[in-house]
Design an enzyme around this catalytic site. Structure first.
Site, PDB file in Angstrom:
ATOM      1  N   MET A   1      11.277  -1.328  -2.605  1.00 38.88           N
ATOM      2  CA  MET A   1      10.206  -0.730  -1.810  1.00 38.88           C
ATOM      3  C   MET A   1       9.728   0.475  -2.616  1.00 38.88           C
ATOM      4  O   MET A   1      10.349   1.546  -2.578  1.00 38.88           O
ATOM      5  CB  MET A   1      10.711  -0.310  -0.432  1.00 38.88           C
ATOM      6  N   THR A   2       8.659   0.279  -3.366  1.00 34.97           N
ATOM      7  CA  THR A   2       8.238   1.321  -4.301  1.00 34.97           C
ATOM      8  C   THR A   2       7.773   2.585  -3.591  1.00 34.97           C
ATOM      9  O   THR A   2       7.857   3.677  -4.162  1.00 34.97           O
ATOM     10  CB  THR A   2       7.108   0.797  -5.200  1.00 34.97           C
ATOM     11  N   CYS A   3       7.264   2.455  -2.373  1.00 31.69           N
ATOM     12  CA  CYS A   3       6.805   3.652  -1.659  1.00 31.69           C
ATOM     13  C   CYS A   3       7.955   4.582  -1.318  1.00 31.69           C
ATOM     14  O   CYS A   3       7.762   5.787  -1.163  1.00 31.69           O
ATOM     15  CB  CYS A   3       6.064   3.255  -0.387  1.00 31.69           C
ATOM     16  N   ALA A   4       9.148   4.017  -1.163  1.00 33.03           N
ATOM     17  CA  ALA A   4      10.317   4.826  -0.834  1.00 33.03           C
ATOM     18  C   ALA A   4      11.293   4.911  -1.995  1.00 33.03           C
ATOM     19  O   ALA A   4      12.376   5.484  -1.830  1.00 33.03           O
ATOM     20  CB  ALA A   4      11.027   4.248   0.392  1.00 33.03           C
TER      21      ALA A   4
ATOM     22  N   THR B   1       0.857  -1.186   0.000  1.00 32.32           N
ATOM     23  CA  THR B   1       0.000   0.000   0.000  1.00 32.32           C
ATOM     24  C   THR B   1       0.888   1.228   0.000  1.00 32.32           C
ATOM     25  O   THR B   1       2.071   1.155   0.331  1.00 32.32           O
ATOM     26  CB  THR B   1      -0.927   0.017   1.227  1.00 32.32           C
TER      27      THR B   1
END
Length: 1569
Positions: free
Chosen positions: A1534-1537, A1211
């Site tokens: 970690m695509t969110c970061a 998410t």
């Protein structure tokens, strides 16, 4: 500062000093009962050090937790939960619990004190001290009293001195620390009991490292409240002497103590802190950023304290302070300082240079000029720090540089009494002229650039002060070099437009000294650049035209010298603005140093001393170039007068010849100055000729009297200046003209930058018009009825608070309900009469009208409308409200509704019924006929009418602009009470609306409307550029001509195609291949004016720029009429401000600064709180369905939406970006009947079920559908297509609002439709080259036939062949090419195309392709878009720029960009072999693999606007620790970061193999990251 701060600190701890030292959680009961600590007399054990560091780091979690709870409490309070009745019992029980606990703690403290006072054994003392630490660690301030603290203090101090038992000593000092932490008043009690000398003694004789660390923490707490006793007891040297023996975290605590002491240094002592300077200077070389900043803060405070003493300043310089400080302020310094500390270090150098000859010489030896040049060159003025003090220059990095430069140059003789030190400095520079030459070469061009970029008044004055000193001290040969290098004459001519007396005096002094030293080169330059005429205009303004003195329009001097305003917030006089030693109170109270009439006296002296009387004659003072350009301007005027209604080829050729002569002069060997260019009148003549004189008419004459054929043909001639692709001469002829116009505009414009005075960030209540709390100040207004007005009542005698950003239309709506007589009955009847109409509107299922009116595609048929998605019920409710709701709504124009909606202070995500009703959803707004809207109010202030289209703030500012000369601050705006009179408006709003709504269309249809870029000509000739600028002024002519050229640059293909076909029709060319046009357009950034861009940036940085209603009127008007003048980034900020409000704009700006730490330098948060995020669960198997549900819920909510996939763990940002990418790909599926290129037909229904993507190399363009409905055999209902385009519009708008990137390759023509631009036959080749080329050639044949038939030549024949084939033999029927089901003439019998009906065929095909066949799809898209925010906000962008906003950057990165904008961490550095291999592999990737790599790492296949530099968070490469062999593992993300975990593969080939496998097979889920 994009290049600063690339190296990351080893240790990151951003907690304040008081939170880092210790807190109650530092104590661990499980470890406190240890009997003894090991004696440490040598190097400390690393394991122990790590343990202690870990113990100290626990304060981070505690502090962070408390901060979080405070934010939660504030958020709860905002919703009113803490004020509810249910909260009282809980609060009462909590207070009772706290009382009971405090009472118990107090009893335990008494017991401990008793045990410590008795002469017990060591073990008992240890137990008592341990219990005391436990109690102090968890008790509150209420548990202690001053008496108890006073009783504990001597006991603890006594035990702290007990050297016999180190454990007792440690626990006693720890208890001291906790006591100060929980009861701050105990610090004074401990000082009284000599605790500080005891702690200092322990630090000067370290036997036990843990005891020393605890002493440092205790001193840090005491120094907060008692810095002077700590200084007197020698705490500075005590904490610094052995600082190298401690770990980094403990060193920070030690330096925090010194910072606390140095912030409050007394005025009567010096020795206790001067001996610490060598250690502090040495600390500036450390790598830890926090240590360096603390040491720098101490040295800055010490320098401020000793700045009055030359001897003490020299002592500071003995320890290398100047060298260290100069190194830290270098652009490429390895240590990145926060903005305040960075500015402070520059100020430190200024103070040292001011009072120390040693520092002065050292700075010159260090070549300080090159350092400062680099700072000024790389410091982006558009990203200056956000500070309320920017109004007077304080806190501005450029301003600090100017202070340093002022001190690097001795005072000019006569400025102040000569001091020995100043004489020594002047003597040193005289002996070393090369140093001054180097400084001038580095600094002078940069200062000129800063002023020309639109710097505020204080920075401008500082730059001129430095230039004045440089001119004074430079030798003639150096000055001659600088005069030519920096183009000083042109620069001075531009500065003469400033209206401040201080600035004018400085400019005159500079001009006089240049004339004294280098008269042989300066005199002619001053005449050529207009300096002579500017000086002459100061004395005799009536002799000079407004064009000679740009922007002056009859120059008037500002307020008399020494005259003061009535406001208490008068700004500091410029005479004292650059003082480094005087206090603020002294400088603010000082009188102005300038004498009365100083400007006129100095100008008269220069005029009589250096300029001869011959220059007064009309022709003597004019250069040859000026006279030649004037002659060409006169020739242009004569040509226009002769043209009349004669549309002859001779006039076109004459115009072309004149253009070539003008371009020859502008691009000749002898340069043309801005003054010559403006004064020649060439700009006005060109503008007048191109527009046929229409642009300078104050009132629009009936357009039927003008033949727009002239306008089109003249623009065609001008378009011939654009080079063809085969032209190898190089350079753009038209670019020379554009550059001259930009220079002229920068010299002419005098738009004011109005900055607000600082105000406390608190809540204000605005009674008018909505009665709500605002975060900005309100205006105090007294509304008064005009004396002769009888139809209205008096409102109130008292002043009321008014929201300054409310439109006058909204204020009118508020007042009408209060002052209108007998309005209730009339309103109710009106409301009743409109109810049936509202009922009809509510039956339309889509709340989706565009801003300009209802969407035609919605009103198709009742059975079709039933298939559209139904919006939320709550959005329909406002229309069904009672007459009371109708009473609140005021009739307004769409633009006014948008303005008020944007200015409303509604928090993100908050639903406001009033805002929703008057927003873009006009079909649910109250109908204009639903009430009696015939009654309008007119507002007046000081007898002058106020413009109803403005906000109240803008209206007041406009009044000030017209009455004052130059506004530097609106500080006194909030302290006054304004009186506004109102009366019934007698004049209608738009007198000729019906007659002039669309007057050009009939005329343009006569001139081949389908070939013309009609919308461009209408906007160019009918729109008003800036209301503040007189149409007869050269500024207006310059703006108009730039607008013409920019529009011409975008529609040159259309004009040149028309001209080629015209030549083919006249048989001047015979081959159809020659009709093809290939040309080179001018880069769009050449139309950007850097000065206006910086002015807009300054204005948007102002604290009151909460909406576009808080900007001066010229910002909005220029953005509306000439957006190309502003840079892309500035327009993006304006777009966010106008479309989304301040919360989104500030959040976006803060995100930009987070990506560029050198820019922000630890800037404080710009917004009080972040927008609440919405979570939405989607299914990968139903992407479009999930998108539709998400838009149903959140399309009208400003809060960003984040996506979570069903049955997946991911998410946040990465999954959200991937969701938008998947939606983009779904919309490109063939079979949706949305785009050209699918080529579905009546016989190919299988296309609807195929799931391959549409192949469209030139971009997606809507598939045409015949109106009003399709043939039933097609099987595709328009309502389904309409739903998809409606959803697509919502998705695109939401992506723009939330800052997401889409992967939708729209065609350029579709972007034009989004921007409300008309398409014609010349746009078809941009998405269908074959069809477009054929249609153009068909039209050329039609035109030739007309010419032949109209010639009347007997026997003239026409060869009706298309490429040697007769039209009839082409076997074309009247169906749309590629779409056999689309019948062009459905009402007629089918027929074949021949030469007689070829023109009809072309017209119908063009109409079906770019107009009627796609208009409903485009309207559906716009309607969906308007659900999120009004699509009108996009009109400030070009098609290419809009593509960047929607889809991000098309181009990828270079190798250097990868190094500059990627962060390497956790085991990797920029030089690590795996990192080098990775970057080389990425560079070797083809286009598709780069897209796959980006989607793997970030979730989106394209970078955001700005490229890698704008990626937030930054792309980070870290080492992945593998359990077995690294060659076996795959990279993970970690695509969110934007975090890539890369194993250290043994070879580059193995890395490439694993990386390609991961980016191709690792898509589509977030299970393993």
């Amino acid at each position: 500062m994009a290049n600063r701060g690339q190296k990351r600190s080893e240790v990151i701890d951003e907690l304040p000093a008081d939170k880092r030292a210790c807190s109650s959680l530092d104590f661990r009961p499980s470890t406190s009962n240890s009997s003894a600590q090991a004696h440490i007399t040598s190097t400390p054990d690393p394991n122990d050090a790590e343990t202690r560091d870990a113990d100290m780091d626990t304060t981070s979690s505690h502090s962070g937790g408390s901060s979080h709870s405070e934010e939660d409490h504030e958020r709860d309070s905002a919703y009113g939960s803490c004020d509810s009745d249910d909260a009282d019992p809980r609060q009462s029980s909590l207070r009772n619990y706290q009382r009971q606990r405090s009472s118990g703690d107090h009893g335990r403290l008494r017991s401990v004190l008793t045990n410590l006072s008795e002469g017990s054994e060591s073990s008992a003392k240890l137990a008592a001290l341990t219990q005391l630490c436990e109690v102090l660690a968890f008790c509150s301030e209420d548990s202690l009293s001053t008496m108890m603290a006073d009783s504990l203090s001597p006991v603890l101090v006594r035990f702290a001195r007990d050297e016999s038992n180190p454990d007792i000593m440690l626990l006693a000092i720890r208890a001291l620390t906790y006591l100060c932490d929980v009861f701050p008043r105990a610090s004074s009690l401990l000082v009284g009991h000599n605790a500080v000398p005891a702690l200092c003694q322990r630090l000067m004789n370290i036997e036990y490292l843990d005891v020393a660390e605890q002493c440092l923490q205790a001193l840090e707490k005491i120094s907060h409240d008692q810095p002077l006793p700590c200084l007197q007891a020698g705490a500075v040297m005590a904490v610094l002497t052995f600082i190298d023996f401690f770990s980094t975290s403990v060193q920070r605590v030690a330096l925090s103590t010194v910072v606390n002491i140095c912030k409050k240094l007394p005025t009567d002592s010096s020795a206790p802190f001067m001996e610490a300077v060598p250690i502090l200077c040495n600390l500036l070389q450390y790598e830890d950023r926090q240590l360096v900043e603390n040491a720098a803060t101490c040295l800055i405070k010490i320098a401020e304290r000793v700045s009055h003493s030359q001897e003490m300043l020299d002592d500071l310089c003995k320890h290398g302070l100047v060298n260290q400080a100069a190194h830290l302020v270098q652009w490429n310094s390895r240590t990145t300082l926060s903005q305040p500390i960075y500015n402070g270090m520059i100020g430190l150098l200024a103070k040292l240079s001011s009072g120390s000859l040693t520092a002065f010489k050292t700075l010159y030896d260090l070549n300080i000029g090159s350092i400062l040049k680099e700072i000024l060159a790389n410091y982006d003025l558009s990203h200056g720090i956000f500070s309320p003090h920017l109004v007077d220059g304080q806190g501005n990095q450029v301003y600090e540089v100017l202070k340093l430069l002022i001190q690097l140059l001795p005072s000019v003789t006569g400025e102040q009494d000569a001091q020995p030190q100043l004489l020594d400095k002047e003597s040193y520079l005289n002996d070393h002229p090369d140093l001054l030459h180097k400084l001038g070469s580095d600094i002078m061009p940069m200062l000129v650039q800063v002023i020309n970029s639109g710097a505020n008044l204080y920075v401008c004055y500082g730059c001129l002060s430095v230039i004045n000193k440089l001119v004074y001290f430079c030798k003639p040969d150096t000055l001659a070099y600088l005069f030519k290098e920096a183009n000083i004459a042109s620069f001075l001519a531009g500065v003469f437009t400033r209206k401040d007396t201080h600035v004018l005096v400085l400019v005159l002094q500079i001009a006089e000294r240049i004339l004294q030293k280098v008269p042989e080169i300066s005199l002619n330059s001053f005449i050529k650049e207009g300096v002579f005429f500017a000086i002459d205009a100061l004395l005799t303004p009536e002799k000079c035209s407004s064009s000679i003195i740009p922007g002056s329009n009859g120059f008037q001097l500002p307020l008399e010298v020494g005259q003061k305003t009535a406001s208490r917030t008068t700004l500091k006089c410029l005479c004292y603005s650059l003082d480094t030693n005087e206090s603020a109170s002294t400088s603010e109270a000082g009188e102005c140093k300038l004498e009365k009439d100083s400007v006129q006296n100095l100008a008269r002296h220069i005029r009589t001393s250096y300029f001869t009387q011959e220059l007064d004659e009309s022709d003597k003072g004019l250069t040859d170039i000026l006279q030649n350009l004037r002659a060409l301007a006169v020739a242009l005027d004569e040509l226009m007068n002769k043209a009349g209604s004669d549309c002859s080829t001779h006039g076109e050729e004459r115009f072309y010849n004149l253009l070539h002569q003008i371009m020859g002069k502008l691009g000749g060997r002898e340069p043309v100055s801005a003054f010559e260019f403006i004064e020649s009148g060439i700009v006005r003549s060109l503008s007048s000729y191109l527009s046929n004189g229409l642009c300078f008419r104050e009132k629009m004459v009936p357009l039927a009297d003008y033949d727009y054929c002239h306008v089109v043909e003249r623009f065609e001639v001008l378009a011939r200046l654009f080079p063809l692709s085969t032209d190898l001469n190089g350079g753009f002829t038209i670019s020379v003209l554009i550059q001259k116009l930009q220079n002229a505009l920068s010299s002419l414009e005098n738009f004011p930058v109005i900055l607000s005075h600082s105000f406390k960030q608190r809540n204000f209540y605005a009674t008018v018009p909505h009665g709500r709390v605002t975060s900005h100040p309100c205006l105090r207004v007294r509304f008064k009825r005009e004396e002769k007005e009888t139809c209205l009542r008096d409102y109130s005698e008292d002043a009321v608070s008014v929201d300054p950003f409310a439109s006058l239309t909204a204020i009118q709506g508020f007042l009408l309900a209060k002052v209108r007589r007998k309005v209730r009955k009339r309103t109710q009847s009106a409301g009743q009469s409109v109810e049936p109409m509202e009922g009809v509107q509510l039956q339309i299922p889509l709340n989706a009208t565009s801003v300009q009116g209802e969407s035609s595609w919605m009103v198709e048929s009742e059975n079709m409308s039933a298939d559209f998605p139904v919006m939320q019920e709550d959005r329909a409710k406002p229309s069904q409200s009672s007459s009371e709701t109708v009473e609140v709504l005021q009739p307004r124009s769409p633009s006014q509704s948008l303005s008020e909606n944007n200015n409303a202070s509604v928090e993100p995500g908050e639903e406001s019924p009033s805002t929703r009703v008057v927003g873009s959803d006009s079909c649910f707004s109250a109908s204009p006929h639903s009430r009696d809207d015939s009654l309008k109010l007119a507002f007046y202030m000081d007898g002058q009418p106020l413009d109803q289209t403005l906000t109240l703030y803008q209206a007041f500012i406009q009044q000030k602009i017209t009455s004052e000369l130059e506004i530097n601050s609106s500080a006194n705006l909030w302290s006054q009470v304004y009186t506004i009179t109102y009366k019934v408006a007698t004049e209608p709003e738009d007198e000729n609306r019906e007659g002039s709504q669309d007057p050009l269309r009939p005329l343009l249809e006569k001139t081949e409307a389908h070939l013309l870029y009609t919308s461009y000509f209408r906007s160019m000739l009918e729109s008003e550029l800036v209301s503040d600028v007189d149409r007869s002024s050269p500024t207006y002519a310059t703006l108009f001509l730039l607008k013409c050229l920019e529009g011409l640059n975008r529609c040159t293909f259309q004009l040149m195609s028309r001209e080629r076909m015209h030549r083919f029709a006249k048989s001047l060319i015979h081959n159809l291949d020659d009709i093809k046009v290939i040309f080179l357009s001018v880069p769009q950034n050449e139309f950007v004016n850097s000065k206006l861009t910086e002015k807009l940036e300054q204005q948007m940085r102002d604290p009151l720029a909460l909406s576009t209603g808080g900007l001066p009127l010229w910002c909005n008007q220029l953005m509306d009429s000439c957006p190309f003048l502003f840079g892309f980034e500035a327009r993006c900020k304006y777009f966010r401000l106008s479309a989304f409000g301040p919360q989104k704009a500030l959040a976006q700006l803060q995100q930009h600064n987070n990506n560029n730490p050198g820019l922000s330098r630890d800037r404080r948060p710009l917004a009080a709180g972040s927008s609440p995020r919405k979570k939405f669960l989607v299914s990968r198997d139903q992407i479009l369905e999930s998108a539709a549900r998400m838009m149903d819920l959140y399309s009208n909510v400003r809060a960003p939406v984040e996506v979570e996939y069903s049955e997946e763990v991911g998410t946040g940002l990465g999954p959200t970006l991937e969701f938008y990418t998947l939606v983009s790909h779904e919309f490109q599926n063939s079979g949706l009947a949305m785009w050209r290129g699918e080529h579905f037909s009546c016989m190919a229904k299988e296309m609807q079920t195929r799931h391959s993507e549409v192949v469209s190399p030139l971009g997606l363009f809507p598939c045409p559908m015949p109106p009003p409905m399709l043939d039933a055999s097609n099987g595709v209902k328009f309502c389904e297509v309409g739903k998809r385009f409606f959803l697509l519009g919502q998705i695109v708008a939401k992506a723009l609002q939330d800052g997401r990137v889409l992967d939708l390759p729209f065609s350029k023509a579709f972007y034009k439709l989004i921007l409300h631009q008309e398409l014609n036959i010349c746009d078809i080749p941009s998405f269908d080259p074959e069809l477009g080329r054929t249609l153009l050639e068909f039209q050329a044949l039609v035109n030739r036939k007309k010419i032949v038939l109209e010639s009347g030549v007997i026997g003239a024949s026409f060869d009706a062949c298309f490429r040697d084939t007769k039209i009839e033999d082409l076997c074309l029927d009247f169906t749309l090419p590629g779409y056999p089901c689309y019948v062009l003439n459905a009402n007629e019998d089918p027929k074949m195309v021949n030469m007689d009906n070829l023109e009809e065929y072309v017209t119908l095909v063009v109409d079906a392709t770019v107009r009627s066949g796609i208009c409903r799809q485009v309207e559906a898209f716009k309607s969906g878009f308007n659900q999120v925010f009004p699509i009108e906000h996009l009109k400030i962008f070009t098609e290419e720029e809009l593509e960047r906003l929607v889809c991000g950057e098309r181009d990828f990165w270079s190798f250097n960009e990868l190094f500059d904008h990627i962060k390497f961490d956790h085991g990797y550095t920029a030089s690590s072999p795996p990192v080098i291999n990775l970057l080389e592999i990425i560079q070797e990737f083809d286009y598709e693999k780069r897209r796959a790599f980006l989607q793997f790492v970030t979730g989106a296949p394209r970078l955001p606007p700005g490229g890698l530099a704008s990626l937030n968070p930054k792309l980070t490469i870290v080492r992945k620790h593998c359990s077995a062999s690294a060659d076996v593992d795959l990279p993970s993300v970690m695509t969110c970061a934007n975090y890539l975990k890369l194993p250290p593969y043994s070879t580059k080939e193995k890395m490439k193999e694993k990386l390609v496998y991961a980016i191709t097979e690792g898509q589509g889920s977030f299970h393993l990251s």
